[in-house]
Write a protein that holds these residues in place. Structure first.
Motif, PDB file in Angstrom:
ATOM      1  N   ASP A 210       0.785  -1.237   0.000  1.00  7.83           N
ATOM      2  CA  ASP A 210       0.000   0.000   0.000  1.00  7.83           C
ATOM      3  C   ASP A 210       0.816   1.286   0.000  1.00  7.83           C
ATOM      4  OD1 ASP A 210      -2.436  -1.379  -0.007  1.00  7.83           O
ATOM      5  OD2 ASP A 210      -2.313  -1.689   2.164  1.00  7.83           O
ATOM      6  N   ARG A 211       2.125   1.188   0.005  1.00  4.66           N
ATOM      7  CA  ARG A 211       3.031   2.334  -0.055  1.00  4.66           C
ATOM      8  C   ARG A 211       2.881   3.286   1.145  1.00  4.66           C
ATOM      9  NH1 ARG A 211       4.802   5.494  -5.665  1.00  4.66           N
ATOM     10  NH2 ARG A 211       7.011   5.573  -5.102  1.00  4.66           N
ATOM     11  N   HIS A 212       2.578   2.704   2.297  1.00  3.61           N
ATOM     12  CA  HIS A 212       2.547   3.477   3.529  1.00  3.61           C
ATOM     13  C   HIS A 212       3.881   3.303   4.265  1.00  3.61           C
ATOM     14  CE1 HIS A 212      -1.506   4.514   2.720  1.00  3.61           C
ATOM     15  NE2 HIS A 212      -2.048   3.345   3.044  1.00  3.61           N
ATOM     16  N   GLU A 213       3.894   3.594   5.543  1.00  3.73           N
ATOM     17  CA  GLU A 213       5.103   3.473   6.340  1.00  3.73           C
ATOM     18  C   GLU A 213       5.717   2.084   6.202  1.00  3.73           C
ATOM     19  OE1 GLU A 213       2.869   6.838   8.374  1.00  3.73           O
ATOM     20  OE2 GLU A 213       2.377   5.031   7.247  1.00  3.73           O
ATOM     21  N   PRO A 214       7.041   1.983   6.315  1.00  3.62           N
ATOM     22  CA  PRO A 214       7.710   0.688   6.136  1.00  3.62           C
ATOM     23  C   PRO A 214       7.633  -0.223   7.350  1.00  3.62           C
ATOM     24  CG  PRO A 214       9.329   2.396   6.566  1.00  3.62           C
ATOM     25  CD  PRO A 214       8.002   3.099   6.440  1.00  3.62           C
ATOM     26  N   ASP A 215       6.654  -0.001   8.220  1.00  2.14           N
ATOM     27  CA  ASP A 215       6.449  -0.886   9.367  1.00  2.14           C
ATOM     28  C   ASP A 215       5.248  -1.802   9.158  1.00  2.14           C
ATOM     29  OD1 ASP A 215       4.400   0.946   9.557  1.00  2.14           O
ATOM     30  OD2 ASP A 215       4.888   1.628  11.584  1.00  2.14           O
ATOM     31  N   CYS A 239      12.717   7.974   2.168  1.00  2.00           N
ATOM     32  CA  CYS A 239      11.432   7.475   2.677  1.00  2.00           C
ATOM     33  C   CYS A 239      10.331   7.978   1.748  1.00  2.00           C
ATOM     34  CB  CYS A 239      11.213   7.958   4.109  1.00  2.00           C
ATOM     35  SG  CYS A 239      12.558   7.469   5.220  1.00  2.00           S
ATOM     36  N   GLU A 240      10.139   7.261   0.646  1.00  3.47           N
ATOM     37  CA  GLU A 240       9.197   7.689  -0.382  1.00  3.47           C
ATOM     38  C   GLU A 240       7.888   6.932  -0.199  1.00  3.47           C
ATOM     39  OE1 GLU A 240       9.578   8.866  -5.034  1.00  3.47           O
ATOM     40  OE2 GLU A 240       9.797   6.745  -4.580  1.00  3.47           O
ATOM     41  N   TYR A 241       7.168   7.310   0.845  1.00  5.13           N
ATOM     42  CA  TYR A 241       5.906   6.638   1.131  1.00  5.13           C
ATOM     43  C   TYR A 241       4.816   7.649   1.452  1.00  5.13           C
ATOM     44  CZ  TYR A 241       7.088   7.214   6.155  1.00  5.13           C
ATOM     45  OH  TYR A 241       7.409   7.715   7.391  1.00  5.13           O
ATOM     46  N   PRO A 243       2.110   8.610   4.031  1.00  3.47           N
ATOM     47  CA  PRO A 243       1.746   8.306   5.419  1.00  3.47           C
ATOM     48  C   PRO A 243       0.276   7.915   5.562  1.00  3.47           C
ATOM     49  CG  PRO A 243       3.069  10.310   5.301  1.00  3.47           C
ATOM     50  CD  PRO A 243       2.703   9.955   3.896  1.00  3.47           C
ATOM     51  N   ARG A 244       0.019   7.033   6.523  1.00  4.13           N
ATOM     52  CA  ARG A 244      -1.356   6.611   6.777  1.00  4.13           C
ATOM     53  C   ARG A 244      -2.204   7.762   7.316  1.00  4.13           C
ATOM     54  NH1 ARG A 244       1.700   1.869   8.700  1.00  4.13           N
ATOM     55  NH2 ARG A 244       2.015   3.009  10.646  1.00  4.13           N
ATOM     56  N   GLY A 245      -1.581   8.673   8.029  1.00  2.00           N
ATOM     57  CA  GLY A 245      -2.260   9.835   8.613  1.00  2.00           C
ATOM     58  C   GLY A 245      -1.293  11.004   8.635  1.00  2.00           C
ATOM     59  N   ARG A 246      -1.245  11.726   9.749  1.00  2.00           N
ATOM     60  CA  ARG A 246      -0.248  12.778   9.883  1.00  2.00           C
ATOM     61  C   ARG A 246       1.146  12.147   9.878  1.00  2.00           C
ATOM     62  NH1 ARG A 246       0.588  15.150  14.013  1.00  2.00           N
ATOM     63  NH2 ARG A 246       1.245  17.186  13.269  1.00  2.00           N
ATOM     64  N   THR A 247       2.059  12.745   9.136  1.00  2.00           N
ATOM     65  CA  THR A 247       3.380  12.157   8.959  1.00  2.00           C
ATOM     66  C   THR A 247       4.065  11.874  10.289  1.00  2.00           C
ATOM     67  OG1 THR A 247       3.652  13.304   6.840  1.00  2.00           O
ATOM     68  CG2 THR A 247       5.646  12.486   7.908  1.00  2.00           C
ATOM     69  N   SER A 248       4.061  12.866  11.180  1.00  2.00           N
ATOM     70  CA  SER A 248       4.781  12.717  12.447  1.00  2.00           C
ATOM     71  C   SER A 248       4.216  11.582  13.292  1.00  2.00           C
ATOM     72  CB  SER A 248       4.749  14.030  13.230  1.00  2.00           C
ATOM     73  OG  SER A 248       5.399  15.063  12.511  1.00  2.00           O
ATOM     74  N   LEU A 251       5.818   7.901  12.598  1.00  3.04           N
ATOM     75  CA  LEU A 251       7.272   7.746  12.593  1.00  3.04           C
ATOM     76  C   LEU A 251       7.813   6.882  13.727  1.00  3.04           C
ATOM     77  CD1 LEU A 251       8.415  11.345  11.553  1.00  3.04           C
ATOM     78  CD2 LEU A 251       8.456   9.257  10.165  1.00  3.04           C
ATOM     79  N   SER A 252       6.978   6.052  14.325  1.00  3.95           N
ATOM     80  CA  SER A 252       7.474   5.183  15.388  1.00  3.95           C
ATOM     81  C   SER A 252       8.568   4.254  14.871  1.00  3.95           C
ATOM     82  CB  SER A 252       6.332   4.382  16.011  1.00  3.95           C
ATOM     83  OG  SER A 252       5.687   3.592  15.028  1.00  3.95           O
ATOM     84  N   TRP A 253       8.444   3.798  13.626  1.00  7.73           N
ATOM     85  CA  TRP A 253       9.470   2.924  13.039  1.00  7.73           C
ATOM     86  C   TRP A 253      10.809   3.642  12.959  1.00  7.73           C
ATOM     87  CZ3 TRP A 253      12.370   4.164   8.813  1.00  7.73           C
ATOM     88  CH2 TRP A 253      11.920   5.252   8.054  1.00  7.73           C
ATOM     89  N   PHE A 254      10.786   4.910  12.595  1.00 11.94           N
ATOM     90  CA  PHE A 254      11.997   5.723  12.428  1.00 11.94           C
ATOM     91  C   PHE A 254      12.649   5.993  13.780  1.00 11.94           C
ATOM     92  CE2 PHE A 254      13.545  10.241  12.091  1.00 11.94           C
ATOM     93  CZ  PHE A 254      14.658   9.976  11.317  1.00 11.94           C
ATOM     94  N   LYS A 255      11.829   6.346  14.752  1.00  8.26           N
ATOM     95  CA  LYS A 255      12.365   6.621  16.089  1.00  8.26           C
ATOM     96  C   LYS A 255      12.914   5.353  16.723  1.00  8.26           C
ATOM     97  CE  LYS A 255       9.154  10.477  16.650  1.00  8.26           C
ATOM     98  NZ  LYS A 255       7.942  10.991  17.346  1.00  8.26           N
ATOM     99  N   ARG A 256      12.239   4.235  16.512  1.00  6.78           N
ATOM    100  CA  ARG A 256      12.700   2.965  17.069  1.00  6.78           C
ATOM    101  C   ARG A 256      14.033   2.559  16.444  1.00  6.78           C
ATOM    102  NH1 ARG A 256       8.351   0.664  16.445  1.00  6.78           N
ATOM    103  NH2 ARG A 256       8.674  -0.306  14.414  1.00  6.78           N
ATOM    104  N   TRP A 257      14.148   2.702  15.136  1.00  9.22           N
ATOM    105  CA  TRP A 257      15.398   2.352  14.459  1.00  9.22           C
ATOM    106  C   TRP A 257      16.548   3.214  14.975  1.00  9.22           C
ATOM    107  CZ3 TRP A 257      17.202  -1.385  11.269  1.00  9.22           C
ATOM    108  CH2 TRP A 257      18.443  -1.153  10.670  1.00  9.22           C
ATOM    109  N   ASN A 258      16.306   4.516  15.077  1.00  7.25           N
ATOM    110  CA  ASN A 258      17.351   5.422  15.562  1.00  7.25           C
ATOM    111  C   ASN A 258      17.763   5.092  16.990  1.00  7.25           C
ATOM    112  OD1 ASN A 258      17.520   6.813  13.166  1.00  7.25           O
ATOM    113  ND2 ASN A 258      16.072   8.400  13.773  1.00  7.25           N
TER     114      ASN A 258
END
Length: 262
Positions: A210-215, A239-241, A243-248, A251-258
Motif C-alpha cells: 500500500d506504499r505506507h510506512e515501512p512498518d 522514505c518515499e511513502y 503516510p497513513r495519517g499525519r506524517t509525524s 514515525l514510530s518505526w523511524f524513532k525505534r530504528w534510531n
C-alpha cells in the motif's frame, strides 16, 4: 547506520511545501528528497536547507509535462533538445542546493511506440547527461518503476537498469534501488542488494503493497536495513511513502530504528 531522507513530495503534506523542511528536521531527519524543485527559486529552498541543517539528497530532472501524464523524456525520440535543457536546469539547481545525485526519468511507452528506438534514445541521452554531470561533480541515477503505480513506464527491472548502466559505461551513472518498486515487479530483494550494491546510488523504501510506512506489509525492512548497513552502503535511504495519517504520527518505526542504532 542508514541515513534516512524524508521525501517531501509524499510526506508532510499537511504543511505547505517550504514548511515541510522544518517539520522533517523537527522529527529528526537529516536529509530530504522530493520529486522536483522547479516551482521554487533555488535560493528559497537553499535557505530552508541551511536554516534547518538539512542535506539535499536527491531530486528529479525535469520530466516533461507532468500534468499531462509525462513521466520523463529521456527515452522519448525527438525530445533531445528539451532533455538537454532540462539537464542543464537540474545541474544548476543541484549546485545551488548541494546535492550530488539527480534522478533522470525515462518516460512512458505507448502501445504503438518503437521500444528499440526508445532504448537507443535513452542510452544516448543518459550518456549525454552523465558526461554533463561529471563535469560538475554530479551523479545521474536511473530507477526501475513498477507499472502498477506508473503504467507504461519504460524501465521496470533492476537487471535491465544495470545492463544499461554497463552499456553506457559512465562511472557517475548509478541505479536507484527503490525496494517498494522492486518487490512489486521482481522480489528477491536481499539477493539483488548483495549482487548490485556497488552500483546502487540511492535507495528508497515504502511498505508493500500500500506504499505506507515501512512498518507494515510484506517486506521485512528491519532485516533489509541491517543488510544494507552490513553491505557498507553509505548513501541515503529515501522514505518515499504516503503516510497513513499525519506524517509525524507514523514515525514510530523511524524513532525505534534510531534508538536501537544510536
Amino acid at each position: 547506520m542508514p541515513r534516512f531522507a524524508a521525501n517531501l513530495s509524499m510526506m508532510y503534506q499537511e504543511h505547505p511545501f517550504l514548511e515541510r523542511f522544518g517539520a522533517a528536521a523537527h522529527d529528526g531527519f537529516s536529509g530530504v528528497e522530493y520529486l522536483f524543485p522547479y516551482a521554487f527559486e533555488a535560493r528559497d529552498i537553499a535557505s530552508r536547507l541551511h536554516e534547518h541543517g538539512l542535506t539535499q539528497a536527491l531530486f528529479n530532472a525535469p520530466p516533461g509535462d507532468w500534468d499531462k501524464g509525462e513521466r520523463g523524456i529521456a527515452a522519448l525520440p525527438g525530445r533531445d533538445d528539451e532533455f538537454k535543457r532540462g539537464i542543464a536546469t537540474a545541474l544548476d539547481y543541484a549546485e545551488a542546493l548541494g546535492n550530488t545525485h539527480i534522478h533522470v526519468m525515462a518516460g512512458v511507452v505507448g502501445p504503438h511506440d518503437d521500444r528499440a528506438r526508445m532504448r537507443a534514445t535513452y542510452i544516448e541521452n543518459l550518456a549525454y547527461a552523465a558526461k554533463e554531470a561529471a563535469a560538475r561533480g554530479r551523479t545521474i541515477l536511473i530507477e526501475p518503476i513498477n507499472t502498477r503505480n506508473m503504467p507504461g513506464y519504460f524501465l521496470n527491472r533492476q537487471d535491465d537498469a544495470h545492463q544499461i548502466r554497463t552499456e553506457i559505461g559512465a562511472p557517475n551513472l548509478k541505479v536507484q534501488f527503490d525496494l517498494y518498486h522492486a518487490q512489486i515487479v521482481e522480489g528477491d530483494l536481499a539477493v539483488k542488494l548483495r549482487s548490485t550494491i556497488a552500483n546502487v546510488g540511492h535507495i528508497q523504501i515504502a511498505g508493500v503493497p500500500d506504499r505506507h510506512e515501512p512498518d507494515e506489509g510484506e517486506v521485512n525492512y528491519p532485516y533489509l536495513l541491517k543488510l544494507i548497513d552490513e553491505l557498507g552502503y553509505a548513501g541515503w535511504v529515501g522514505c518515499e511513502y504516503v503516510p497513513r495519517g499525519r506524517t509525524s504520527d507514523g514515525l514510530s518505526w523511524f524513532k525505534r530504528w534510531n534508538a536501537e542504532h544510536a
